[in-house]
Scaffold this active site. Structure first.
Site, PDB file in Angstrom:
ATOM      1  N   GLU A  50      17.527  -2.866  19.727  1.00 15.74           N
ATOM      2  CA  GLU A  50      17.667  -2.717  21.121  1.00 15.74           C
ATOM      3  C   GLU A  50      19.328  -2.284  21.206  1.00 15.74           C
ATOM      4  O   GLU A  50      19.667  -1.622  22.079  1.00 15.74           O
ATOM      5  CB  GLU A  50      17.520  -4.013  21.721  1.00 15.74           C
ATOM      6  CG  GLU A  50      16.141  -4.219  21.803  1.00 15.74           C
ATOM      7  CD  GLU A  50      15.741  -5.103  20.788  1.00 15.74           C
ATOM      8  OE1 GLU A  50      14.709  -6.136  20.641  1.00 15.74           O
ATOM      9  OE2 GLU A  50      16.146  -4.999  19.333  1.00 15.74           O
ATOM     10  N   CYS A  78      14.863 -10.617  20.587  1.00 16.98           N
ATOM     11  CA  CYS A  78      15.195 -12.152  20.431  1.00 16.98           C
ATOM     12  C   CYS A  78      15.736 -12.726  21.398  1.00 16.98           C
ATOM     13  O   CYS A  78      16.411 -12.241  22.231  1.00 16.98           O
ATOM     14  CB  CYS A  78      15.820 -12.171  19.111  1.00 16.98           C
ATOM     15  SG  CYS A  78      17.629 -11.065  19.099  1.00 16.98           S
ATOM     16  N   CYS A  84      19.232 -10.370  21.919  1.00 19.35           N
ATOM     17  CA  CYS A  84      18.713  -8.876  22.277  1.00 19.35           C
ATOM     18  C   CYS A  84      18.331  -8.856  23.812  1.00 19.35           C
ATOM     19  O   CYS A  84      18.341  -7.991  24.488  1.00 19.35           O
ATOM     20  CB  CYS A  84      17.788  -8.014  21.413  1.00 19.35           C
ATOM     21  SG  CYS A  84      18.621  -7.687  20.146  1.00 19.35           S
ATOM     22  N   LEU A  97       9.105  -2.919 -13.433  1.00 18.90           N
ATOM     23  CA  LEU A  97       8.836  -3.329 -12.178  1.00 18.90           C
ATOM     24  C   LEU A  97       9.897  -2.835 -11.155  1.00 18.90           C
ATOM     25  O   LEU A  97       9.876  -3.352  -9.865  1.00 18.90           O
ATOM     26  CB  LEU A  97       8.622  -4.690 -12.207  1.00 18.90           C
ATOM     27  CG  LEU A  97       7.422  -5.459 -12.832  1.00 18.90           C
ATOM     28  CD1 LEU A  97       7.263  -7.046 -12.447  1.00 18.90           C
ATOM     29  CD2 LEU A  97       5.926  -4.614 -12.271  1.00 18.90           C
ATOM     30  N   LEU A 141      -4.397 -12.759 -15.007  1.00 15.79           N
ATOM     31  CA  LEU A 141      -3.788 -13.405 -13.646  1.00 15.79           C
ATOM     32  C   LEU A 141      -4.384 -13.129 -12.463  1.00 15.79           C
ATOM     33  O   LEU A 141      -4.347 -13.838 -11.613  1.00 15.79           O
ATOM     34  CB  LEU A 141      -2.318 -13.040 -13.897  1.00 15.79           C
ATOM     35  CG  LEU A 141      -1.117 -13.534 -12.666  1.00 15.79           C
ATOM     36  CD1 LEU A 141      -1.120 -15.217 -12.757  1.00 15.79           C
ATOM     37  CD2 LEU A 141       0.127 -12.919 -12.674  1.00 15.79           C
TER      38      LEU A 141
END
Length: 372
Positions: free
Chosen positions: A58, A81, A90, A210, A302
């Protein structure tokens, strides 16, 4: 909330969503937010949130619009917010700028906001419309929503497999089942993830880094290894450069020290009844570290326990049009089912070609919709 909106509202919110997506790789732990200011049918200002600590969408849009913001309509993908964090509220900025109307895709799930921003706008006499393009707005911030509402990140499992559901040959060879386009697409998943998680078996067998390499990314995700007894090779690529998290149940400091000497953060978590890592404690630990999205790239040993523990929110399957046959490794090791009623049903979210392969995104029916 109201659903009274026009085709113009849809068009301008679409633009705000496109702006929000520019922060896909950078805003964490904050949400991805875009803002468009419209006046007389024309865009007079726009902006998006780029990174935590930087001005919100914003603020960028208001600066872009200048005096044209007065009397304009603001289209925001997430409720403005109402609290002071790293930046001022904001909602107050929109009031001060004199906007006449605010159109919001969805209410902020953050308990510090949760409707208070909307209330502040209405109290200032600003017309507020909520719910325009809410579904894509939620998808854009599925991880942030999960962390705000459940205290844990959105966790997806990325799996590359053959058409007959095999992820590696019997001898462990798995590179490469899918093509270069699919692998690059998987690196986009890495780039948008706060963290990548794998297990000891994958570290030993594949030695993955990764990291994001096949696409451009301004940041690298945190890397996490699940290693119950601290047995991972110290020279593994995943430990290079430091900053890796090592989740374990082993409290032996002598075993932990060599990893810490390499810059690895060894995190001891509670053990479950079977002596392995308590996955419920793990996901809460991930949430406490403000991880919004975590992508798992692991083997069947896993993936299976994580599935049975209810950890996964989403599956991203990259399926190659090839057959590996009997004896090749499967996707997940789970307890044998004795009745079809025990099967794990999925909702197919999207199916799309990626080069010569296919990407299938699916979610478990029992959790579908909780956070996204």
């Amino acid at each position: 909330m109201t659903s009274e909106f026009t085709t113009a509202d849809l068009r301008f919110m679409d633009r705000a969503l496109a702006l929000a997506a520019r922060g896909l790789y950078t805003t964490m732990p904050n949400p991805r937010v875009g803002c468009v200011l419209e006046k007389g049918g024309e865009i007079v200002g726009e902006g998006w949130h780029e990174r935590a600590g930087a001005p919100h969408a914003e603020v960028h849009a208001l600066r872009d619009a200048g005096e044209h913001a007065r009397g304009a309509t603001a289209y925001v993908t997430l409720e403005p917010c109402s609290h002071t964090g790293r930046t001022p509220p904001c909602a107050d900025a929109l009031v001060a700028a004199g906007v006449a109307r605010v159109v919001v895709a969805m209410q902020d799930p953050n308990p510090l906001v949760a409707g208070q921003g909307l209330a502040r706008l209405r109290a200032a006499g600003i017309a507020v419309t909520v719910g325009v393009q809410e579904a894509p707005a939620r998808e854009l911030n599925v991880g942030f929503i999960s962390r705000m509402t459940r205290g844990r990140p959105w966790i997806r499992s990325k799996i590359a497999m053959s058409l007959d559901g095999r992820t590696a040959l019997a001898n462990g060879v798995s590179q490469w089942i899918t093509g270069t386009d699919a692998r690059a697409d998987a690196h986009r998943l890495r780039a948008r993830s706060c963290a990548m998680l794998t297990g000891l078996g994958t570290v030993r067998k594949d030695d993955p880094a990764l990291s994001v390499r096949l696409v451009e990314s301004p940041r690298q995700p945190v890397r996490i290894v699940v290693d119950n007894r601290l047995e991972a090779p110290l020279q593994a690529k995943v430990f290079e450069g430091g900053g890796t998290l090592l989740f374990t149940v082993c409290e032996d400091e002598a075993r932990a020290k060599p990893y810490r000497d390499r810059g690895v953060e060894v995190v001891v978590l509670p053990a479950a009844a079977n002596g392995r890592l308590d996955f419920a404690a793990m996901v809460q630990a991930l949430g406490a570290r403000e991880f919004n999205e975590v992508t798992v790239e692991a083997g069947s040993r896993l993936n299976g326990p994580l599935l049975e523990a209810g950890v996964f929110d989403e599956f991203v399957f990259y399926v190659a049009p090839t057959l590996l046959g009997e004896g090749a490794a499967g996707v997940m090791e789970i307890q044998p089912l004795t009745d079809l009623s025990q099967r794990i049903d999925l909702d197919i979210v999207t199916v799309a070609p990626v080069g010569g392969d296919w990407r299938i995104v699916a979610r478990q029916k029992r959790i579908h919709g909780q956070a996204g």
